[in-house]
Write an enzyme that holds these catalytic residues in place. Structure first.
Site, mmCIF file in Angstrom:
data_model
loop_
_atom_site.group_PDB
_atom_site.id
_atom_site.type_symbol
_atom_site.label_atom_id
_atom_site.label_comp_id
_atom_site.label_asym_id
_atom_site.label_seq_id
_atom_site.Cartn_x
_atom_site.Cartn_y
_atom_site.Cartn_z
ATOM 1 N N LYS A 5 -3.742 35.067 37.326
ATOM 2 C CA LYS A 5 -4.575 34.514 38.401
ATOM 3 C C LYS A 5 -5.946 35.204 38.521
ATOM 4 O O LYS A 5 -6.841 34.880 37.764
ATOM 5 C CB LYS A 5 -3.792 34.508 39.706
ATOM 6 N N PHE B 285 9.288 32.798 42.896
ATOM 7 C CA PHE B 285 8.421 31.898 42.118
ATOM 8 C C PHE B 285 7.779 32.706 41.009
ATOM 9 O O PHE B 285 7.029 33.651 41.261
ATOM 10 C CB PHE B 285 7.329 31.246 42.981
ATOM 11 N N ASP C 99 6.282 41.235 39.257
ATOM 12 C CA ASP C 99 5.344 40.126 39.059
ATOM 13 C C ASP C 99 4.222 40.250 40.086
ATOM 14 O O ASP C 99 4.402 39.943 41.263
ATOM 15 C CB ASP C 99 6.092 38.795 39.220
HETATM 16 C C1 LIG Z 1 1.228 31.552 40.156
HETATM 17 C C2 LIG Z 1 2.318 32.487 39.854
HETATM 18 C C3 LIG Z 1 2.912 32.514 38.582
HETATM 19 C C4 LIG Z 1 2.586 31.502 37.512
HETATM 20 O O1 LIG Z 1 1.249 31.542 37.108
HETATM 21 P P1 LIG Z 1 0.636 30.279 36.302
HETATM 22 O O2 LIG Z 1 -0.724 30.770 35.884
HETATM 23 O O3 LIG Z 1 0.574 29.139 37.258
HETATM 24 O O4 LIG Z 1 1.541 30.022 35.160
HETATM 25 C C5 LIG Z 1 3.878 33.457 38.347
HETATM 26 N N1 LIG Z 1 4.243 34.338 39.290
HETATM 27 C C6 LIG Z 1 3.687 34.354 40.519
HETATM 28 C C7 LIG Z 1 4.124 35.382 41.515
HETATM 29 C C8 LIG Z 1 2.720 33.420 40.845
HETATM 30 O O5 LIG Z 1 2.197 33.411 42.072
#
Ligand SMILES: *Cc1c(COP(=O)(O)O)cnc(C)c1O
Length: 412
Positions: A248, A134, A219
Site C-alpha cells: 500500500k 484480511f 501483515d
Molecule cells: C490491502 C491489504 C492486503 C492486500 O493488498 P493488495 O495490494 O490489495 O493485494 C493485505 N493485507 C492487508 C492487511 C491489507 O490491508
C-alpha cells in the site's frame, strides 16, 4: 448527476459511491464537475503521502525516463538501497520485493511453509491466522478468510490454515499443534472494522512463538509506514516479528510496491527459481519505494500521524450521538461504528460525500477514517465537523435506506 456511473464494460466487483474523480493533490480530490473533497480514506493507506506528492512525482518521472523494468534476470542499481532501507527500518535482515499486498502475503506463506518443511521438519505445515482477517484476494488467501462475501463460490480452498480468535492469546495458544509453523496476523484488523487488540496481545504472541519455535508473521500492509503513529504497528509492543509484509503506502500513492521482509533464516529457504515476479523489484518501483521511505522520514509523518491521530480520536470520542455506537483506532486510522438502527455506514458515507468528505464503509456498520498523513489539522477538523453533523442528522432524520426497510417490514 452528469456522468454515468455504471458502464456496461466495468466488472461489477465493486460498488463505488456515486462520484467520478479526476484529480488529486495532497489530501484533496476533485470530481469531474470541479467539486473538491477531503480524502478521508487515502485508498486504504496506499496514498498515505497524499495525492501527487511532488517528490514522488519527480522521482517517478526521473526513474521512468532512465530505467523502469529490466527484469530480475539482471541486477539493477536501484533495488539494493531500497531493500537495505526496509531492513534497517524493520530491524530485519532480508527483503523480497513484490507488487501487490497479496503477493507479499503469498511470499510470506511460501517462505513459512518451506521453512516449516526444511528447518522445523513439519510434514504438513500449518499456519494459524485470526478470525476476521484480511490479507488479500488470491485463492489461497481467501481460503483462510472467515468472511462469506470473500469466499462464496470460490472453492475448493487451500488447506493448511487454522483460525483462532483475534486478540485472544489463549485461543491462539490452544490452536498450536506440532505442525504449526507460523502465526500470521494483522496488528490491527483494518477490513474487519479497525479492530484494535488488547494491549500485550502481540507481545504475548511473540513469546508464544519463541516458546514453541513458530514464526510470527505480521501483515503491516495497511497498518505500516506511519499509519498508527509508529513506523510499524508492532513497535507499539516493542517486539520484532520474524517476517513483515508491507505494501500500500510503500508505492508512494502511484505504483503497487510491496515486500516481504524477514530474518535471514526464514528468507534463505527461497532459493533461485523457487519464487519470483516479473515486475517485483523493478527499478521504477524501487526508486519510488525508497523515495517514499525518505519522504516519511523527512516530513516527520510518523510523529504527525501520532499527534493528529490522538487529536482525531479525542474528537471522535467526545461526539455524543445515538447514531455513533463506538469509535476505535490508533494514529490517523479510526473506525466510526454507526448504530444500524439509524443507518448503514454506507448511508453515512453518502451523506459525507454530499458534504465534501470522502470515506468508505467497511462491512455494514463502520465508517473508515484514514486520511493521508500529510493532511493539515484544519482539513482534518473540517472532515470531523462534517462527520459530527452527519451522525447527529442520522438520528434526527431517519435515512432513506432505513425508511425503505421499515416500509418493507410493515408490508410483510
Ligand atoms: C490491502 C491489504 C492486503 C492486500 O493488498 P493488495 O495490494 O490489495 O493485494 C493485505 N493485507 C492487508 C492487511 C491489507 O490491508
Amino acid at each position: 448527476m452528469g456522468p454515468s456511473f455504471n458502464n456496461p464494460h466495468c466488472a461489477q466487483n465493486y460498488d463505488p459511491l456515486p462520484v467520478v474523480l479526476t484529480r488529486g493533490q495532497g489530501a484533496y480530490l476533485w470530481d469531474v464537475e470541479g467539486r473538491r473533497y477531503i480524502d478521508m480514506m487515502s485508498a486504504y493507506s496506499a496514498v498515505s503521502l497524499g495525492h501527487a506528492h511532488p517528490r514522488i512525482v519527480a522521482a517517478l518521472a526521473e526513474q521512468a525516463g532512465r530505467l523502469a523494468v529490466p527484469s530480475r534476470a539482471y541486477f539493477n542499481d536501484r533495488l539494493a538501497p531500497f531493500l537495505a532501507e526496509l531492513c534497517r527500518l524493520t530491524g530485519l535482515d532480508v527483503a523480497l520485493p513484490m507488487n501487490s499486498g497479496a503477493e507479499a502475503v503469498e511470499t510470506a506463506i511460501k517462505a513459512a511453509r518451506r521453512w516449516g518443511h526444511w528447518v522445523k521438519g513439519a510434514a504438513n505445515p500449518e499456519i494459524i491466522v485470526a478470525e476476521g482477517n484480511f490479507h488479500g484476494r488470491t485463492t489461497t488467501i481467501i481460503s483462510f478468510s472467515s468472511e462469506p462475501d470473500y469466499r462464496d463460490g470460490f472453492g475448493p480452498f487451500t488447506p493448511g490454515f487454522r483460525a483462532a480468535r483475534f486478540g485472544d492469546l489463549a485461543a491462539m495458544e490452544a490452536a498450536v499443534t506440532s505442525e504449526t509453523v507460523a502465526i500470521l496476523v494483522e496488528p490491527i484488523q483494518g477490513e474487519a472494522g479497525i479492530i484494535v487488540p488488547p494491549a500485550g496481545w502481540l507481545a504475548g504472541l511473540r513469546q508464544l512463538c519463541d516458546e514453541r519455535g513458530i514464526l510470527l508473521l505480521v501483515d503491516e500492509i495497511q497498518s505500516g509506514l506511519g499509519r498508527t503513529g509508529a513506523w510499524f504497528a508492532y513497535q507499539h509492543e516493542n517486539i520484532r516479528p520474524d517476517g513483515v509484509m508491507l505494501g500500500k503506502a510503500l508505492g508512494g500513492g502511484v505504483l503497487p510496491v510491496s515486500a516481504f521482509v524477514a530474518r535471514r533464516e526464514v528468507m534463505d529457504v527461497l532459493t533461485p527459481g523457487s519464487h519470483g515476479s516479473t515486475f517485483g523489484g523493478n527499478p521504477l518501483a524501487a526508486a519510488i519505494g525508497l523515495e517514499t521511505l525518505q519522504v516519511i522520514r523527512d516530513e516527520g509523518l510518523v510523529e504527525k500521524s501520532r499527534v493528529l491521530g490522538e487529536h482525531m480520536l479525542e474528537r471522535l470520542r467526545k461526539i455524543r450521538a445515538p447514531a455513533l455506537r463506538a469509535v476505535r483506532g490508533r494514529g490517523l486510522w479510526a473506525g466510526a461504528e454507526i448504530e444500524p438502527r439509524y443507518a448503514s455506514a454506507r448511508e453515512a458515507c453518502l451523506r459525507l460525500l454530499e458534504k465534501g468528505v470522502l470515506s468508505t464503509a467497511t462491512h455494514q456498520t463502520v465508517v473508515r477514517l484514514a486520511p493521508p498523513l500529510v493532511i493539515s489539522r484544519e482539513d482534518l477538523d473540517f472532515a470531523l465537523d462534517r462527520l459530527e453533523e452527519v451522525v447527529a442528522d442520522l438520528a434526527a432524520v431517519p435515512s432513506r435506506a432505513n425508511a425503505v426497510a421499515r416500509a418493507d417490514r410493515e408490508e410483510a
